[in-house]
Scaffold this motif. Structure first.
Motif, short mmCIF file in Angstrom:
data_model
loop_
_atom_site.label_atom_id
_atom_site.label_comp_id
_atom_site.label_asym_id
_atom_site.label_seq_id
_atom_site.Cartn_x
_atom_site.Cartn_y
_atom_site.Cartn_z
N GLY A 1 12.77 -58.74 -25.31
CA GLY A 1 13.36 -58.01 -24.20
C GLY A 1 13.76 -56.60 -24.59
N LEU B 1 11.99 -53.50 -22.76
CA LEU B 1 12.83 -52.59 -21.97
C LEU B 1 12.77 -51.16 -22.51
CD1 LEU B 1 15.81 -55.00 -21.38
CD2 LEU B 1 14.51 -53.87 -19.57
N ASN C 1 9.36 -57.60 -18.37
CA ASN C 1 10.82 -57.56 -18.25
C ASN C 1 11.33 -58.72 -17.41
OD1 ASN C 1 11.10 -55.26 -19.80
ND2 ASN C 1 11.26 -53.88 -18.06
#
Length: 332
Positions: free
Chosen positions: A275, A279, A24
């Motif tokens: 991402g 996430l 992340n």
């Protein structure tokens, strides 16, 4: 505390959280280091980045619904978990509106965290994440009535010392690490406090009602998409100094420019896709740790991934080795 979940699964959740916590930070910094086609400066769109995070979280709800409908083994495991929860006195499902509360903490904290990365290196931001266990411990004692033994108290003290040293190193190296070190630290501390509140509230929710981690993350994603879209649109109407590093052509946020950059920059598009996936997994692993262990354990586990970010930041982005940072990390 872990119900019918085996130690192997819990270890899988812990390792998954460590790895995705590292990815992340790396992906976020890669996004921020991309050059904005319109301003000629680094890509700064924290509200857009937060919105894309909730896309990943909402995807967890779609996965949960799909598995609940099509996977016999998943449905069997879900019923088994419900039976175990009933034996502990947990008889009610968590309704959709309840996860709205930690979502508000999540969206605000994440936005501040993305903004802080513009003013400090990923390694400093990551090591400062060591403060989350301190805040979480205080909230756990206050609201969850959890008792800390001497080892916990000593650990919290060492973490506090470590984070203080990391913050000090950030100020001493401000010229190479950010345009406004004090602003970066303030934004990061606020984001960490909000994360601790989020973790504590989530533990209260999963302890008083039954909900699968995928569903919980998905519900938060549902509310997050709504709230983050509203804040993103509001931020796009807030005027700012065009010379400021946080300003996007006279506005605090400029979604149109951000989407244009993402669409026309293949590397940036890849960073955002990665991402979203990272996430989604990060929040699922984190929620699983909270459900089967505790919010404090989740916060402590999150610190373990930061050494990987620190090493990566020095190797890839050329961040100089700093003995104060190293000492601070050793404490955390």
């Amino acid at each position: 505390m872990s119900g019918q979940v085996s130690n192997g699964y819990i270890l899988f959740y812990v390792i998954g959280k460590i790895i995705t916590g590292c990815t992340n930070k790396i992906i976020s910094k890669a996004q921020d280091n991309t050059i904005d086609h319109f301003t000629g400066r680094h890509f700064f769109h924290p509200f857009v980045q937060t919105f894309t995070m909730f896309i990943g979280e909402f995807a967890c709800l779609l996965v949960f619904l799909s598995l609940s409908r099509w996977s016999a083994s998943f449905k069997k495991g879900l019923e088994s978990s419900k039976a175990a929860a009933r034996k502990k006195g947990v008889t009610k499902d968590v309704p959709l509106f309840v996860p709205m509360i930690p979502t508000l903490c999540d969206i605000t904290g994440t936005t501040f965290s993305y903004a802080a990365l513009t003013f400090m290196t990923a390694s400093v931001a990551s090591m400062m994440t060591g403060a989350i266990p301190v805040f979480t411990a205080i909230l756990s004692v206050t609201f969850l009535k959890r008792k800390l033994n001497k080892q916990h108290i000593v650990g919290v003290f060492l973490v506090t010392v470590g984070v203080t040293l990391v913050g000090l190193s950030h100020f001493l190296n401000a010229t190479s690490e950010g345009s406004d070190p004090s602003l970066g630290l303030i934004l990061k501390v606020i984001s960490l406090l909000l994360s601790a509140v989020q973790f504590t509230v989530e533990e209260m929710i999963v302890n008083h009602g039954f909900i699968h981690p995928l569903k919980m993350v998905g519900f938060e994603g549902f509310w997050g998409l709504i709230f983050s879209f509203i804040t993103m649109m509001l931020a796009s109407q807030v005027p700012c100094d065009t010379n400021a590093s946080y300003c996007n052509l006279g506005r605090l946020e400029n979604p149109g420019n951000a989407w244009y950059d993402i669409k026309h920059d293949s590397a940036l598009m890849l960073y955002f896709m990665a991402g979203i996936l990272s996430l989604a997994l990060f929040n699922f692993f984190g929620m699983s740790v909270t459900k089967h262990l505790s919010s404090l354990t989740r916060a402590v586990v999150g610190v373990l991934s930061q050494v990987l970010v620190w090493a990566y930041d020095m190797a890839v982005f050329g961040t100089a080795f700093n003995w104060i940072q190293a000492t601070g990390f050793a404490f955390t």
